[in-house]
Write an enzyme that holds these catalytic residues in place. Sequence first.
Site, short mmCIF file in Angstrom:
data_model
loop_
_atom_site.label_atom_id
_atom_site.label_comp_id
_atom_site.label_asym_id
_atom_site.label_seq_id
_atom_site.Cartn_x
_atom_site.Cartn_y
_atom_site.Cartn_z
N GLU A 60 0.66 -1.28 0.06
CA GLU A 60 -0.08 0.01 0.19
C GLU A 60 0.90 1.15 -0.15
O GLU A 60 0.36 2.18 -0.60
CB GLU A 60 -0.96 0.05 1.31
CG GLU A 60 -2.04 -1.02 1.13
CD GLU A 60 -1.88 -2.28 1.27
OE1 GLU A 60 -2.77 -3.33 1.04
OE2 GLU A 60 -0.63 -2.56 1.79
N HIS A 129 -10.23 -5.95 10.07
CA HIS A 129 -10.94 -5.34 8.79
C HIS A 129 -12.17 -4.60 8.99
O HIS A 129 -13.18 -4.64 8.19
CB HIS A 129 -11.12 -6.65 8.19
CG HIS A 129 -10.09 -7.49 7.42
ND1 HIS A 129 -9.03 -8.02 8.19
CD2 HIS A 129 -9.74 -7.73 6.08
CE1 HIS A 129 -8.27 -8.68 7.41
NE2 HIS A 129 -8.59 -8.37 6.08
#
Length: 325
Positions: A60, A129
């Site tokens: 990322e 998450h």
Amino acid sequence: MAEIFMFDALREATDEEMSHNSSVFVLGEDVGYYGGSYKVTKDLHAKYGDLRVLDTPIAENSFMGMAIGAAITGLRPIVEGMNMSFLLLAFNQISNNAGMLRYTSGGNFNIPIVIRGPGGVGRQLGAEHSQRLEAYFQAIPGLKIVACSTPYNAKGLLKSAIRDNNPVILFEHVLLYNLKEDLPDQEYFLPLDKAEVVKEGSQVTIITYSRMRHHVMQAVNSLSKEGYDPEVIDLISLKPIDIECIGLSLMKTHKLIIVEECMKTGGIAAEIIAQVNDNWFDQLDSPVIRLSSHDIPTPYNGTLERATVIHPHQIIESVKNLVAL
């Protein structure tokens, strides 16, 4: 008018803007051949090819830095976070580069980048998450932040974000992708700095955003049958906050409830309360009620997970208690 899912509304917005401007491109994990983890980029790879729909490695910080560099050169990247929680790995790039380079370059660089993807408490996705990152990014100078809540505003906000010359973060809730709504056939755009008055009322102002808009409306529908008349505002813009819209509502109701899925400590509601105290304190007849998620990592256990977030019955109880004061 055509009824479509929210993920299709986001895909339509992306497709339209890529067709409109060849400098718009998409990058992220599995956005190409796979079509995105929630199908927002489905079929775009076949239409636009590898150079405009880029599958990235699981890195990322690297692909966020690449996107910011591309924006500096005049391209308009759309970065999809497979899950917005993963973008904590790119926090340095988003804060120190995307948010600040326009300023630290003396205005020589624009950063027209859109960062979007799913987040929020889903269905047993586990703590890592189920992040709500709006509070993490809300304090960063130079960013605009919006949260969509319907297919209609999702499409209009994304199209506006892509054309904006500043970095914009668009938060999408993982449980809203399958919402369906009729969308206009003609092109439309929505402002990135305005709240929406979802329902006008006279007794109490309820401010919310993202998935909690739907919990609030469930509660309001029940309350209306009992004669209560709350006003509902979908914040939409988390940075800047449309404090004028909130103030105009408080001039009618003089009572405020904030409903969010964000954590209570340092959350979006905390910032709203601070701005209300700064600008509209004299309009309040009672303390502000803040309904936020618990300050704990989201449990994997389904029963415990549900217990961490706000539900309609809690909103109903709070409205009744506040109106009775």
